[in-house]
Structures are given as C-alpha cells and as structure tokens.
Design an enzyme around this catalytic site. Structure first.
Site, PDB file in Angstrom:
ATOM      1  N   LYS A 116     -23.762  -3.450  20.516  1.00  0.00           N
ATOM      2  CA  LYS A 116     -24.103  -4.789  20.057  1.00  0.00           C
ATOM      3  C   LYS A 116     -24.768  -5.591  21.163  1.00  0.00           C
ATOM      4  O   LYS A 116     -25.670  -6.391  20.914  1.00  0.00           O
ATOM      5  CB  LYS A 116     -22.848  -5.496  19.545  1.00  0.00           C
ATOM      6  N   HIS A 235     -12.181 -10.119   8.923  1.00  0.00           N
ATOM      7  CA  HIS A 235     -13.565  -9.727   9.189  1.00  0.00           C
ATOM      8  C   HIS A 235     -14.003  -8.523   8.373  1.00  0.00           C
ATOM      9  O   HIS A 235     -15.026  -7.910   8.665  1.00  0.00           O
ATOM     10  CB  HIS A 235     -13.783  -9.451  10.679  1.00  0.00           C
ATOM     11  N   ARG A 296     -27.099   2.766   8.819  1.00  0.00           N
ATOM     12  CA  ARG A 296     -26.585   3.664   7.782  1.00  0.00           C
ATOM     13  C   ARG A 296     -26.644   2.948   6.436  1.00  0.00           C
ATOM     14  O   ARG A 296     -27.021   1.783   6.361  1.00  0.00           O
ATOM     15  CB  ARG A 296     -25.127   4.031   8.092  1.00  0.00           C
TER      16      ARG A 296
END
Length: 675
Positions: A116, A235, A296
């Site tokens: 990230k 989340h 993906r």
C-alpha cells in the site's frame, strides 16, 4: 481460448469460475484440502486434485502443489479467484516460469500494488488524489506515532500488504497508538506475513467507492462504473451496490478516469478494482482519494455484472488468452440497480463472532442460475445466489465463514431494495448462527433505505440494528404450539389408546401448558383441548384465542388463529423450534419439563473459547484484579482477532494457556473469580 484451466480456490468463487468455464466449453480442474474433499466446488469441476490437510498454509497456499496439479492434469492456465494466492506476485511469476498462464495481472503489477505504501507513492506520480498520511518505509513505533500526531487524530493504521479489513485499526488518541500498532502488526504478520503499516488521516464520514477496471494486452483499458461498498463492519464489507447512489455523471467520469490512470501506471492487464474513499463529512463535497488497488476479481463483482450484463470471468479468460477487450468505453452502459448481501455464518449480537457447524437446513428464494450472454445480452434475473455450500455441508474453522452471496437486481434502487427484502425473508438456515436477521434490519433501516451511506453507518445506528430481544408474539407462539401438536399427532396411534393425542377426557377437558424461551426470556401458553385433535383454545399473555389446524399436513404448519390463516415451515432440532413464516426466522426453545429434570446450571468462574483458535496475547497476569469488560486475552480465529473480556469485576486466578497455544472450541481459557 484455453481448453482446460485449474481453479486455485474453493467455495463460491471456485463454483462461479467453473460456471463460466462450463458455458464456454472449457474443462476445469478443482483443488481441495482434506476439509473440502466432498465440497460443492469439487463436484462442479471436471477433475480434482488433493492438495493436503485442512489448514490453508498446508493446502490452498501451497503454490508448488497447485502448479504441479496444473501440469499433471494438462491445464493451460490457473484462475486464482480471490484471497489465498490471488495477489501473490511470486505465485504469478511461478506460473509463468512453469509455462502456465496466470489468469490475472502480470507479477510486476501485483508487486507495484501489493504494498500500500509503494502504491500510494506511485499514484502520487500519476496525479491520482491521495489521503493525507505517511506511506514510507520507516516503521519504528515512536516515529509512526509522531507521524500520527502530525497528521492529527483520528488516524487509521493499515497493514501495507493488507486487504479484506485485516490489519486495520482506528486510533482516536495519541495515548492509544502503541497498543493499536502492536495489535495491527500482529494481525498483519499472521494474515500477510508482513507487519509493515501505513498511517492515514481517518475521515469521519467517508463513503467507500470502488471502480471496476479492465485492461488487455493490447493497451486498451476501460472502467465498468462504480460500486458503493460503504456499509462495513470491522472494515469488512456487508452490503455492496451498483451504481453508487447519488453519483453524478461528472463525478463518475472523474473517478473512472483516475482509476484507469492508476491501472495504466502499473501496466495492468485483466480485472482489477481501484478503491477510493469519498469525503461526505459536514461541509465536504464528496472529494475522492485513492485508497488501494485490488489486483484481482472482487467478492462484490456480481453487482457490476448485473448492471452491465457482462460476465467478468469470461472477460478475464479472454484477456488472459490474449484477446482484446470485448467492448470499448463508449459501448458500456448501466442498466438498473443491483445490491449484494453477504450471508455469513456469524453472530452479529456477539460481535459478529464466526459460527461453526453443519447446515442442517438451507433454503433460499428462487434464484436463476447465473447465465449472462456475451457482451451484455439478456435481462438480469431479479435474484441471483452465488454459494459454495449446500444443505448438509459444514462451515469449518479453517476458512472464511461465508454461506452465500445474495444478489438482487431492479429497474431502480427502490425495486432492488424490495427484491432484497423479499429474498432475505425467504432464506432459511438452521444449524448455526447467521447474519440474516441483521441484514433484514440493515436494509429496512432509514439510513440505508434513503442512501445516507458512510463506513460508520452500522456503528452510528447500533441501537436500531442491535435492538433488545422482543418477546414472541401470539402468532409465533401459536405456530410453535401447533408444530409440537402436529409432531405428536403424526407420531401417535389411532389404535393404541395410550398413544392417542386428541386430548379426549371422560367428563372433563385437558388443560396443558407449553413453556418456551429465547433471548427475550420465558413465554408460556396454555392449550385447552376440545378433544377432537383439531381444535383448541390457546391462552397466552392474558388473552384467549381459538386455534385450529389439520394435523395431517406435511408441508409445514397451517393453522387458523381467531379466524386468521397462518402458515410457516418449522424445523425442530432437539429442544429448538426454528419457525420460518415468510417474514424471517424465529427460534424458540421448548422447555420440556421431563427433558430438563435434574438439569443444573453450568458452574461459574470459567471463561471458554467461543471457537477453535490460537492465543496471540495475554493481557493480564495471574492474580490480577480486573474491572468488568477489561480485556483478558486475545485469540486469533479465522484470521481475525477476538478479545476475551471479563464478564464482571473479579480476580484472574489462573491462566491455562500460553501465547501460541492452540485451543479447541469450549476450552476453558482461564480461571476467574467474580468479586
């Protein structure tokens, strides 16, 4: 096009990929662990290969075994699904090295977006807007804390290699930072083998909006519009829909173009999702910021398929085989509205704790098997169900506890909501806890119904989403009583007077009590038998009601209560009656006085494991005095951390396990004495 592919996954996504391959005439190879030897996805494929024992690290995460299976069976390509090895650059490269096609992006793109922190830096150079934060390599706790202090609280800690909501913590105050960082790193190393984190400003009312992108090897790249995934818990997404409510054409184009720019920046090929957060807090205009890119297919891809009429797995296969994208950007259209609900084996009232057990009953709304014509031909069905389990299958502790994805379509959002409400009410699951009731309350709530969306919706409306248990109404009690009477009469005998169940008595009437209970407490009804086996007077909560039914019925329970007709399907499991009346499910425990003779309460002072798992942290020492609700230890199960808290003020008399120990469901974890 390929002749044969291997599907390196399990559950509903493996079944989903197999369905498209079958439609295209492509043979499929399934892989399975010992826990999945008879799984639905194994039977959905033409061949199957055993990988190893149940734990994923010994089966579905063994890249060498998967590649060997593909080569041994003559597969030309490997579809990774999502999760497991789907975003593993080394696996993608190993496929290429073995002469196999990885049905996904090139390893270089996975590497670029796999971190990230690195992805944020790359997006900055591509002029994609970023949330303020620290995305660098320094990982010392003091430094990260100073960066959080600089950014300003609340901040979000996020595993750099993460996904699926794992390795994420919201920190409200500087003094809470170190504990949150330690927990975040533990979960990150366990889930991804990498404990690096990044720190970002936490937006108080963000919407989570993602863009589906697709690119081919000829340089073409398009966006297939957006999905709103704002409704989340821990989340993790709960509901997803497309298109995003309130999305203007201008904002859609801006986000789509930013997503395409992100994909082009890494030389992307195949299906991918660029995730953004949009700021809709007070005074904000919905400005959006890049969050991450998932290299993906996403769990929620069906809502995009429903509004575009496109089969995204078919697109994946065609692009991986070297073909160009079937459509250009200007040919893509949005048709109607779609919503997806994830049906999980979990208990929302207990912190969404995963539930383990056998699906002794699993019925659903009538759904059309997923079939979309090439390039968007055909009208979507109003209900689609993607599932990797069947009635009689077990939800094990080894994998994600998803039962199914329920996807609905409507001409507009209101129509889709009506279809979702109807489909959820028709779902019937017995054998373990589910989130179906919670989903019903969620979609019926004003916030979701009016599209007042943000990632804090569930917490903000906790009181209405987790209401106090409500006592069963007279209709439910009548159906429960009738179910017991029906079972007794069907098991009785017309020739044996001692087994006769009509309630006939000489010169008197039979008055009988039936006792039930659920989370709302006890409930009692009295039955005054008419003596004919078909009519009763039911007394409950001070009221008197007439009850009649035909005990010979085989398809559920059909009764007349005060002249009103009630119909339900009822399944009995031991002491429990599971009642499905077309509006949802209600479960009542029948307290048979004979069955409970000699019953005693469980001894106190014990705290037990709610499910199989591993001890990852002990937060107290032997002899410690603690307050009610104080965290005592942390377990890891199903790749999530679960904190065991003190049920009351008291003393920890002994710790029975050490960090790293595996524990079974129901194992006593410590000895606790209430104050």
């Amino acid at each position: 096009m390929f002749n044969k592919i291997l599907i390196a996954n399990r559950g509903e996504i493996a079944c989903r990929v197999a369905a498209t391959a079958r439609r295209l005439g492509i043979a499929t190879v399934a892989v399975y662990s010992d826990a999945d030897a008879r799984a639905k996805h194994v039977q959905a494929c033409d061949q199957s290969v055993r990988l190893g024992p149940a734990p994923a690290k010994e089966s579905y995460l063994c890249a060498d075994k998967i590649i060997a299976a593909a080569l041994a069976t003559g597969a030309q390509a490997i579809h990774p699904g999502y999760g497991f090895l789907s975003e593993n650059a080394e696996f993608a490269q190993a496929c290429a090295d073995a002469g196999l096609v990885f049905i996904g992006p090139p390893a270089s793109a996975i590497r670029a977006m796999g971190s990230k922190s690195a992805a944020k830096a790359l997006m900055e150079t591509a002029a994609v807007p970023l949330v303020p934060g620290y995305h660098g390599e320094r990982q010392e706790s003091d430094f990260l804390r100073s960066e959080a202090d600089r950014i300003g609280y609340p901040v979000l800690l996020k595993a750099s290699a993460g996904g699926g909501g794992k390795g994420m913590r919201v920190v409200e105050r500087s003094e809470d930072f170190e504990a949150a960082l330690a927990s975040c790193k533990r979960e990150a190393i366990s889930s991804f083998g990498d404990d690096r984190v990044l720190v970002e400003k936490y937006l108080t009312r963000p919407r989570h909006i993602e863009i589906q992108v697709f690119a081919d090897g000829q340089g073409n790249c398009v966006y297939l519009f957006e999905r709103d995934c704002s409704v989340q818990r821990r989340h993790q997404k709960v509901l997803e829909e497309a298109p995003a409510p309130g999305m203007s054409c201008g904002r859609r184009a801006a986000m789509g173009e930013a997503a395409v720019a992100a994909a082009r920046a890494v030389g992307y090929v195949g299906a991918g999702t660029v995730e953004f957060i949009a700021d809709y807090s007070s005074g904000q205009d919905g400005s959006f910021y890049f969050m991450e890119m998932n290299t993906r297919l996403q769990v929620e891809h069906p809502v995009t398929e429903m509004i575009t009429g496109l089969d995204l797995v078919e697109w994946q296969l065609r692009v991986a085989a070297g073909e160009a994208l079937p459509l250009k950007q200007d040919a893509l259209r949005i048709n109607g509205h779609a919503i997806e609900a994830r049906i999980y084996a979990e208990n929302p009232e207990k912190g969404f704790l995963p539930s383990i057990g056998t699906l002794t009953r699993m019925r659903s709304a009538a759904a059309v098997e997923f079939r979309l014509g090439e390039n968007g031909a055909g009208q979507p069905a109003p209900v689609r169900i993607d599932s990797g389990v069947r009635e009689g299958d077990a939800i094990s502790p080894f994998y994600d506890p998803m039962i199914a994805k329920l996807i609905v379509w409507g001409a507009d959002r209101h129509a889709a909501l009506r279809n979702m409400a109807r489909a959820l009410a028709q779902y019937q699951v017995v054998g373990l806890a589910t989130n179906i009731g919670f989903l019903q309350r969620l979609i019926a709530g004003q916030a979701f119904a009016t599209a007042d969306l943000d990632t804090g919706l569930i917490e903000r409306h906790r009181d209405s989403l987790f209401p106090a248990p409500v006592r069963p109404g007279i209709d439910t009690l009548a159906l429960a009583a009738a179910a017991i009477l029906q079972q007794e009469q069907q098991a009785g005998s017309d020739t044996d007077p001692w087994a006769h169940t009509s309630g006939w008595r000489l010169n008197t009437r039979l008055l009988r009590s039936l006792d039930f209970e659920d989370d709302s407490g006890p409930a009692t009804v009295q039955l005054d038998y008419a003596g004919d086996g078909r009519h009763w007077t039911l007394l409950a909560d001070g009221g008197k009601h007439t009850l009649a039914f035909d005990p010979g019925g085989q398809d559920g329970v059909l009764v007349s209560l005060d002249g009103r007709t009630l119909r339900a399907e009822v399944q009995r499991e031991g002491e429990w009656l599971h009642i499905f009346d077309g509006q949802g499910q209600r479960s009542l425990r029948h307290l048979d006085p004979m069955a409970h003779a000699g019953h005693s309460e469980a001894e106190g002072g014990r705290l037990t494991a709610p499910m199989p798992g591993k001890i990852v942290a002990l937060l107290v020492q032997k002899g410690a005095s603690v307050a009610q609700g104080a965290p005592l230890l942390i377990m890891e199960a199903m790749k999530m951390e679960h904190t065991i808290a003190a049920p009351s003020a008291g003393v920890v008399e002994d710790l029975l396990y050490a960090v790293g120990d595996q524990v079974t469901e129901g194992a006593q974890l410590l000895e606790f004495k209430a104050a």
